[in-house]
Design an enzyme around this catalytic site. Structure first.
Site, PDB file in Angstrom:
ATOM      1  N   GLY A 119       9.000 -22.058   9.281  1.00 58.51           N
ATOM      2  CA  GLY A 119       8.335 -21.532   9.914  1.00 58.51           C
ATOM      3  C   GLY A 119       8.333 -20.684   9.985  1.00 58.51           C
ATOM      4  O   GLY A 119       9.348 -19.404  10.569  1.00 58.51           O
ATOM      5  N   HIS A 147       0.920  -1.328  -0.194  1.00 58.56           N
ATOM      6  CA  HIS A 147      -0.016   0.051   0.126  1.00 58.56           C
ATOM      7  C   HIS A 147       0.592   1.695  -0.181  1.00 58.56           C
ATOM      8  O   HIS A 147       1.733   1.094   0.392  1.00 58.56           O
ATOM      9  CB  HIS A 147      -0.849  -0.327   1.445  1.00 58.56           C
ATOM     10  N   LYS A 153      24.872 -18.350   4.788  1.00 58.17           N
ATOM     11  CA  LYS A 153      26.028 -19.584   3.949  1.00 58.17           C
ATOM     12  C   LYS A 153      25.850 -19.953   3.054  1.00 58.17           C
ATOM     13  O   LYS A 153      24.394 -20.204   2.437  1.00 58.17           O
ATOM     14  CB  LYS A 153      26.318 -20.481   5.249  1.00 58.17           C
TER      15      LYS A 153
END
Length: 178
Positions: free
Chosen positions: A135, A109, A176
């Site tokens: 997660g 927005h 890494k």
């Protein structure tokens, strides 16, 4: 380059409302399906998404804006509470795993407050093959995640991710090479 990919939309138009209601009805039907109704769930996802490869698996409490802008490859997996705001295309390659509580957001927005709530913009997101998103990650508009990369749990991805790396943090930075 990403500004060229930006599309603008106005909230509350008749067409957008109709498309959003369609997606919400299908996601509601998906989320209310029985635990063992695998075929029904897959049929709903194939109706909702723009394209779906073989062997999709999405856990309970999935949400999206439109659905038809989502394209997933073979062996797609999304954990519990996945939200994909697909005001622009979200293209996911083969063999991708998305952990629980992940948000993939093409929508944004205006910075200026005037009329911020009346319209928005969207920039496509592309996720390559063999990507693992841990997660509670957030993927922001316009991001491309290249093949074989891992996004560590809890990361916020605000820029493109090259192939074969592990990214972590807020904002996500390269930890890494793989």
């Amino acid at each position: 380059m990403k500004d060229k990919l930006k599309t603008y939309y106005k909230r509350g138009t008749e067409e957008l409302t109709k498309d959003n209601i369609r997606a919400h009805k299908l996601t509601q039907e998906f989320n209310n399906a029985g635990v063992e109704e695998f075929e029904k769930k897959e049929e709903i996802i194939r109706t909702l998404f723009g394209s779906v490869g073989g062997n999709p698996s999405i856990e309970h409490n999935f949400h999206c804006d439109l659905g038809y802008n989502i394209h997933v490859g073979e062996n797609f997996y999304a954990g519990y509470n996945c939200t994909i705001l697909d005001m622009a295309e979200v293209i996911v390659g083969d063999n991708c795993m998305i952990g629980p509580n992940v948000g993939i957001y093409t929508a944004g927005h205006a910075i200026e407050p005037k009329d911020r709530n009346k319209s928005g913009y969207a920039i496509p997101i592309k996720i390559g093959n063999n990507v693992w998103i841990g997660g509670s990650c957030t993927i922001l508009p316009g991001v491309t995640i290249e093949d074989n990369s891992i996004i560590a749990a809890g990361s916020v991805v605000i820029q493109d991710v090259p192939s074969n790396v592990i990214m972590a943090g807020n904002p996500a930075k390269k930890l890494k090479d793989i």
